[in-house]
Design an enzyme around this catalytic site. Structure first.
Site, short mmCIF file in Angstrom:
data_model
loop_
_atom_site.label_atom_id
_atom_site.label_comp_id
_atom_site.label_asym_id
_atom_site.label_seq_id
_atom_site.Cartn_x
_atom_site.Cartn_y
_atom_site.Cartn_z
N ASP A 1 0.84 -1.19 0.00
CA ASP A 1 0.00 0.00 0.00
C ASP A 1 0.88 1.25 0.00
O ASP A 1 0.49 2.28 -0.54
CB ASP A 1 -0.94 -0.03 1.20
CG ASP A 1 -2.00 -1.09 0.98
OD1 ASP A 1 -3.01 -0.80 0.34
OD2 ASP A 1 -1.74 -2.24 1.38
O1 MRU Z 1 -7.63 -3.02 2.85
P1 MRU Z 1 -7.35 -3.43 1.44
O2 MRU Z 1 -8.10 -4.64 0.99
O3 MRU Z 1 -7.48 -2.27 0.48
O4 MRU Z 1 -5.76 -3.83 1.46
C1 MRU Z 1 -5.19 -4.22 0.25
C2 MRU Z 1 -3.77 -4.60 0.39
O5 MRU Z 1 -3.16 -4.54 1.44
C3 MRU Z 1 -3.05 -4.98 -0.88
O6 MRU Z 1 -2.03 -5.90 -0.61
C4 MRU Z 1 -2.43 -3.74 -1.53
O7 MRU Z 1 -3.38 -2.72 -1.58
C5 MRU Z 1 -1.93 -4.02 -2.92
S1 MRU Z 1 -3.24 -4.34 -4.03
C6 MRU Z 1 -2.45 -4.59 -5.52
#
Ligand code: MRU
Length: 387
Positions: free
Chosen positions: A252
């Site tokens: 993220d």
């Molecule tokens: O809370 P989320 O489902 O948005 O978290 C998503 C993640 O942690 C993913 O690993 C990250 O966003 C990469 S998505 C290509």
């Protein structure tokens, strides 16, 4: 290429797959403006760093396409778009793709500041569409770089295919297609170098059991679901038999030294991988890299509602074990009076990461346990690090 689409877009129309209903029902929400985009992101009907940035950008593009702006000048038009983008930025704090997209959109509309209000709106829509289109190309490049890296550093061959463990969902449902970490698994599978894919449930939101398991089964990739708590035993008991070569996760926010924020539970997998001599790969488009923040201590971690941990939604299972199509039930899985700590992400220090695979190639860890992104992002590096 996977036919699973979290985002359907044509100029003036945006549809977003409601991921809270998956894997048991397929429903697309029509998103027509900034507040519907905000709500889709904040409620996690759409989630995943790249998809969040794409839906925010295209949601505003659709609004501007149909409603235009009540601005009397170009500078007023730019100010109104800035305000809309700053509002969308508040939808979720940790994933940096949204902020990077906002910076890109703001600089593009300023390039048209000499033009009319209409010029600025079409510049915005054009740039938002570019962000959407670029994402798929980026993910396929990450898939290829990751598969190449596993051939070179983990001995993946057709004779000795490797198994991988992944966490959360980083596939077509988190992006515009192919995926990042799951994209590496897809690319490896298409090259005949994948023995087996393991995916964690990813409590408390179950992105692994609800979304990644669905993508892997949908594409007939040999795969097994485990709970987050089973990873250590999996490594100890199955590493050799299954030839588990690496853990591959998304990101993220990767900050300047390589410390990486990703779904809660990623850090413990990194510690376990190190303890068991298993490689730890972060798949991250450069849109997920934040060169402004020097290390992980500067990353804001989103905390989510108690109920997202103490309750769960799913489809009803009938007496005969089959799923009641279209059904939905929410159940409490804990005493609702208990206090809850529910951080959505954690930070994995760079020292636990072996490589960060981007669309511009894999970045290896330096001797001082940090990562140097200056080679793959010279312009952004020059702008941030020398200023
Ligand atoms: O809370 P989320 O489902 O948005 O978290 C998503 C993640 O942690 C993913 O690993 C990250 O966003 C990469 S998505 C290509």
């Amino acid at each position: 290429m996977s036919s699973l689409q979290a985002i359907k877009y044509s100029r003036g129309k945006l549809e977003v797959l409601d991921q809270l209903r998956l894997p048991h029902s397929f429903h697309y929400d029509v998103v027509s403006n900034r507040s519907e985009a905000f709500d889709s992101i904040a409620s996690m009907r759409v989630r995943g760093a790249p998809a969040i940035a794409i839906v925010a950008s295209l949601g505003l593009a659709v609004e501007l396409h149909h409603q235009g702006l009540a601005a009397d000048s170009s500078s007023e038009a730019i100010a109104q778009i800035d305000q809309a983008l700053d509002y969308l930025k508040g939808s979720r704090p940790t994933a940096v793709d949204l902020s990077n997209a906002i910076t890109q959109l703001k600089s593009r509309i300023r390039e048209s500041s000499e033009g009319t209000k209409e010029d600025i709106i079409s510049a915005f829509i054009d740039e938002a569409e570019k962000i959407f289109a670029q994402d798929l190309t980026t993910n396929v490049a990450i898939g290829d770089s990751g598969a190449d890296w596993l051939r070179r550093y983990a001995g993946a061959t057709a004779e000795t295919p490797v198994s991988l463990l992944t966490h959360c969902n980083t596939g077509s449902l988190a992006t515009s297609g192919h995926g990042t970490a799951l994209g590496i698994i897809r690319s490896l599978h298409s090259r005949g170098l994948l023995k087996h894919a393991y995916c964690t449930e990813t409590r408390p939101y179950n992105q692994g059991s609800r979304l990644t398991a669905f993508e892997l089964v949908f594409e007939e990739i040999p795969s097994t679901l485990i709970t987050d708590s089973m990873a250590a035993a999996l490594f100890r008991l199955q590493k050799d038999k299954a030839n588990i070569a690496a853990v591959v996760v998304g990101a993220d926010r990767v900050v300047r030294n390589g410390d990486t924020a990703n779904k809660i539970g990623t850090y413990q997998l990194a510690v376990l991988a190190k303890a068991h001599g298993i490689k730890f790969i972060v798949a991250a488009p450069t849109t997920s890299i934040d060169l402004v923040t020097p290390d992980g201590s500067g990353i804001a971690i989103e905390e989510r509602k108690n109920e997202e941990l103490t309750q769960v939604t799913g489809a009803i299972v009938k007496e005969d074990g089959t799923i009641e199509q279209g059904s939905k039930a929410r159940v409490a899985t804990a005493d609702q009076r208990i206090d809850v700590w529910n951080p959505a992400f954690d930070v994995t220090p760079a020292e636990f990461i072996d490589t960060i695979v981007t669309e511009k190639g894999a970045v290896e860890k330096s001797a001082d346990n940090t990562f140097d992104f200056s080679r793959i992002m010279p312009e952004r590096w020059a702008k941030v690090v020398t200023s």
